[in-house]
Design a protein around this motif. Structure first.
Motif, PDB file in Angstrom:
ATOM      1  N   MET A  50      -2.862   3.634   2.435  1.00 31.82           N
ATOM      2  CA  MET A  50      -1.437   3.817   2.165  1.00 31.82           C
ATOM      3  C   MET A  50      -0.601   3.044   3.173  1.00 31.82           C
ATOM      4  O   MET A  50       0.513   2.635   2.895  1.00 31.82           O
ATOM      5  N   VAL A  51      -1.141   2.889   4.389  1.00 38.53           N
ATOM      6  CA  VAL A  51      -0.500   2.057   5.398  1.00 38.53           C
ATOM      7  C   VAL A  51      -1.405   0.848   5.612  1.00 38.53           C
ATOM      8  O   VAL A  51      -2.620   1.000   5.728  1.00 38.53           O
ATOM      9  N   ILE A  52      -0.815  -0.338   5.598  1.00 41.83           N
ATOM     10  CA  ILE A  52      -1.610  -1.551   5.754  1.00 41.83           C
ATOM     11  C   ILE A  52      -1.624  -1.929   7.228  1.00 41.83           C
ATOM     12  O   ILE A  52      -0.573  -2.197   7.794  1.00 41.83           O
ATOM     13  N   LEU A  95      -0.702   7.163  -4.812  1.00 39.29           N
ATOM     14  CA  LEU A  95      -1.255   6.181  -3.875  1.00 39.29           C
ATOM     15  C   LEU A  95      -2.557   6.658  -3.254  1.00 39.29           C
ATOM     16  O   LEU A  95      -3.397   5.854  -2.872  1.00 39.29           O
ATOM     17  N   LYS A 115       2.081  -4.551  -2.572  1.00 35.03           N
ATOM     18  CA  LYS A 115       0.806  -4.726  -1.887  1.00 35.03           C
ATOM     19  C   LYS A 115       0.953  -4.613  -0.388  1.00 35.03           C
ATOM     20  O   LYS A 115       0.025  -4.229   0.318  1.00 35.03           O
ATOM     21  N   LYS A 116       2.141  -4.981   0.135  1.00 40.48           N
ATOM     22  CA  LYS A 116       2.304  -5.058   1.580  1.00 40.48           C
ATOM     23  C   LYS A 116       3.010  -3.845   2.173  1.00 40.48           C
ATOM     24  O   LYS A 116       3.160  -3.748   3.381  1.00 40.48           O
ATOM     25  N   LYS A 117       3.494  -2.961   1.321  1.00 45.10           N
ATOM     26  CA  LYS A 117       4.358  -1.892   1.821  1.00 45.10           C
ATOM     27  C   LYS A 117       3.542  -0.740   2.405  1.00 45.10           C
ATOM     28  O   LYS A 117       2.453  -0.441   1.947  1.00 45.10           O
ATOM     29  N   ASP A 118       4.115  -0.113   3.446  1.00 44.96           N
ATOM     30  CA  ASP A 118       3.499   1.092   4.022  1.00 44.96           C
ATOM     31  C   ASP A 118       4.174   2.326   3.439  1.00 44.96           C
ATOM     32  O   ASP A 118       5.379   2.342   3.252  1.00 44.96           O
ATOM     33  N   PHE A 119       3.374   3.370   3.190  1.00 42.96           N
ATOM     34  CA  PHE A 119       3.968   4.593   2.650  1.00 42.96           C
ATOM     35  C   PHE A 119       3.720   5.781   3.559  1.00 42.96           C
ATOM     36  O   PHE A 119       2.813   5.773   4.327  1.00 42.96           O
ATOM     37  N   PHE A 136       5.259  -0.119  13.631  1.00 41.06           N
ATOM     38  CA  PHE A 136       6.374   0.120  12.707  1.00 41.06           C
ATOM     39  C   PHE A 136       7.631  -0.371  13.395  1.00 41.06           C
ATOM     40  O   PHE A 136       8.123   0.289  14.300  1.00 41.06           O
ATOM     41  N   LEU A 181      -6.742   5.628   4.073  1.00 41.72           N
ATOM     42  CA  LEU A 181      -6.518   5.773   2.639  1.00 41.72           C
ATOM     43  C   LEU A 181      -5.893   4.541   2.011  1.00 41.72           C
ATOM     44  O   LEU A 181      -5.665   4.506   0.812  1.00 41.72           O
ATOM     45  N   ARG A 240      -2.470  -0.496  -6.424  1.00 47.84           N
ATOM     46  CA  ARG A 240      -1.037  -0.397  -6.200  1.00 47.84           C
ATOM     47  C   ARG A 240      -0.251  -1.097  -7.286  1.00 47.84           C
ATOM     48  O   ARG A 240       0.760  -0.596  -7.753  1.00 47.84           O
ATOM     49  N   LYS A 288      -3.575   7.527   7.098  1.00 43.98           N
ATOM     50  CA  LYS A 288      -3.005   6.730   6.008  1.00 43.98           C
ATOM     51  C   LYS A 288      -3.609   5.326   5.963  1.00 43.98           C
ATOM     52  O   LYS A 288      -3.700   4.730   4.887  1.00 43.98           O
ATOM     53  N   LYS A 303      -1.346  -1.201  14.554  1.00 43.65           N
ATOM     54  CA  LYS A 303      -0.255  -1.014  13.589  1.00 43.65           C
ATOM     55  C   LYS A 303       1.058  -0.789  14.318  1.00 43.65           C
ATOM     56  O   LYS A 303       1.129  -0.022  15.267  1.00 43.65           O
ATOM     57  N   ARG A 325     -11.590   4.994  -2.941  1.00 47.20           N
ATOM     58  CA  ARG A 325     -10.877   6.261  -2.878  1.00 47.20           C
ATOM     59  C   ARG A 325     -11.453   7.287  -3.858  1.00 47.20           C
ATOM     60  O   ARG A 325     -11.142   8.471  -3.774  1.00 47.20           O
TER      61      ARG A 325
END
Lengths: 260, 235
Positions: free
Chosen positions: B50-52, A77, A256-260, B11, B48, A83, B45, B9, B72
């Motif tokens: 990785m977090v939207i 990622l 596309k919508k997921k956070d990692f 969670f 990058l 993605r 993140k 953001k 990236r």
């Protein structure tokens, strides 16, 4: 995407599980041929095993691979990759390697037994094609479940439930509704009901090709009329294709919508 | 170089970033600091992709990063915990990343800098934490990108490797790159960074040089200056 596919595929080819799966089918094929001593009979027995087992293995393997390759996914990622190509690559890697184990594992013993000289070859090919469809469908469903659940135990639980539902419970409900509404004409309903479950659809497709629909009574005749024709075959195959496309689209959307 | 506007953001119920604005210019070493859970890693993140983020815009090198992945190519990122696929060999991992990102020859130099030659044929699952971190550093620095993001780069490193890492970071800065670092080791931050960005409750609490921070908090040294921010805001 092809690069990810390549690495996922290599990764799986190196893991013990692909070989276990391959060896299992090899053994199954040899034992069935030995016991039945007849190609067409072996194909029928094989169908019963494949219809239940392939979805189970696809589901479990898909969920397992997703959770196990979490680190790999996170590494990817951060790279300049889309993605959708990461997840599609991984999905195709799993689905293709499982299908290969299935096709090679069953194909080799049957070929040695003289498949090409017998007229069971079409039935057998149909069996492998539906097996491949089921692998692709259930791996995609497994990826969906795993993407939506961070918790592994929950993910595995839902995956098993999904398999149980489509392989067993669905049939139960289906039969019960047929009994309850027996006063009404049910051939259309049962056709639709069969279409909506990929496992049932595959089973009916193979059964009717094997020409044992007489066992199914009146409904069997209706089914034969529908599935036995080229039109029915095309509709069934498109239905199975839709069963692949829908979950795959959701994989792309979810990823596309997921956070990692 | 980096421009972040009104970043939000959440969670679940936990609001991590609440309207963060940040601008980072070209060249220099920037340290992102803040207490645990202040949103440092989330911020990185987000950068990058990785977090939207729920709201707000981020642009890196003049390009809005939403729905894009090509930018990236111009970022080198060192993740916080070196989570690698365990059944790959070090050599294979390096080859794989090169295959995915493009050609580079810097890897050989970096491997000899961190003395990783004896480990090249070992599987990543069998490496110690510090060695994994060195592999992580090689993977990060081998692409020579204009923006370098390091999340806790010092974790698990022995003193010699730490010195090598500091030299490496200084060399990157000398090439005119922008380096973004998060760390909890204050002496490391003080030694290496030009400017610090202090995060508190999902917003930028302070941005400027270390001496400005000392003046602002009336503390003689950096560690106490940071501590005083934390006690003033949590007392």
């Amino acid at each position: 995407m092809l690069k990810i596919l390549k690495y996922s595929f290599y990764d799986l080819m190196r893991s013990r599980w692909s070989y276990v799966y391959f060896a299992f089918y090899l053994l199954l094929g040899v034992v069935l041929l030995f016991l039945n001593n007849d190609l067409s009979k072996a194909v029928i027995t094989l169908m019963n095993v494949i219809i239940v087992l392939v979805p189970l293995i696809g589901t479990i393997f898909g969920v397992m691979y997703y959770y196990n390759s979490k680190e790999f996914t996170e590494l990817l990622l951060a790279q300049p990759l889309k993605r959708s190509s990461i997840f599609l690559g991984q999905y195709l890697g799993v689905a293709i390697s499982l299908s290969m184990s299935l096709i090679l594992g069953l194909g080799i013993p049957f070929i040695f037994y003289g498949l090409f000289k017998s007229n069971a070859i079409w039935d057998f090919s149909l069996l492998l094609i539906t097996g491949t469809f089921l692998t692709f469908i259930f791996t995609a469903l497994a990826f969906n479940i795993a993407l939506s659940n961070e918790n592994r135990i929950k993910g595995f639980g839902y995956a098993i439930l999904l398999w149980l539902f489509l392989a067993i419970i669905y049939d139960g409900i289906f039969l019960m509704s047929l009994v309850i509404f027996e006063d009404y004409p049910l051939d259309k309903l049962s056709l639709i009901g069969t279409m909506l479950n990929p496992i049932d659809l595959s089973r009916t497709l193979i059964l009717l090709k094997l020409d044992i629909s007489a066992l199914l009574g009146y409904t069997g005749a209706v089914f034969k009329q529908f599935f036995g024709t080229n039109f029915g075959l095309i509709v069934s195959i498109s239905m199975l294709t839709i069963w692949i496309i829908m979950p795959v689209l959701r994989i792309i959307f979810k990823a596309k919508k997921k956070d990692f | 170089m980096i421009e972040i506007k009104n970043l939000h953001k959440k969670f679940g119920k936990n609001q991590v970033l609440s309207g963060l604005d940040l601008e980072i210019g070209e060249g220099g070493i920037f340290a992102v600091l803040g207490p645990n859970g202040s949103g440092k890693t989330t911020l990185i993140k987000c950068l990058l992709g990785m977090v939207i983020p729920d709201k707000g815009t981020i642009s890196v090198l003049g390009e809005n990063i939403k729905n894009s992945s090509d930018y990236r190519h111009r970022i080198d990122y060192l993740p916080q915990i070196a989570n690698f696929p365990t059944n790959l060999k070090v050599k294979e991992l390096i080859t794989m990343i090169k295959d995915l990102r493009g050609k580079t020859d810097l890897d050989k130099e970096l491997i000899s800098l961190f003395k990783l030659e004896p480990f090249l044929d070992k599987k990543l699952g069998n490496l110690s934490g510090g060695t994994k971190q060195k592999v992580n550093l090689v993977l990060t620095f081998m692409f020579d990108s204009p923006l370098v993001i390091l999340d806790e780069p010092t974790s698990g490193l022995d003193p010699i490797s730490l010195i090598r890492l500091k030299k490496l970071i200084q060399a990157e800065k000398a090439k005119g790159k922008t380096v973004l670092i998060t760390s909890h080791i204050m002496s490391f931050v003080e030694e290496i960074s030009d400017e610090i960005v202090f995060l508190l409750e999902g917003k930028i609490y302070f941005k400027g040089s270390i001496s400005e921070l000392k003046n602002k908090t009336n503390q003689p040294d950096f560690e106490h200056a940071i501590a005083s921010i934390l006690t003033d805001n949590h007392a």
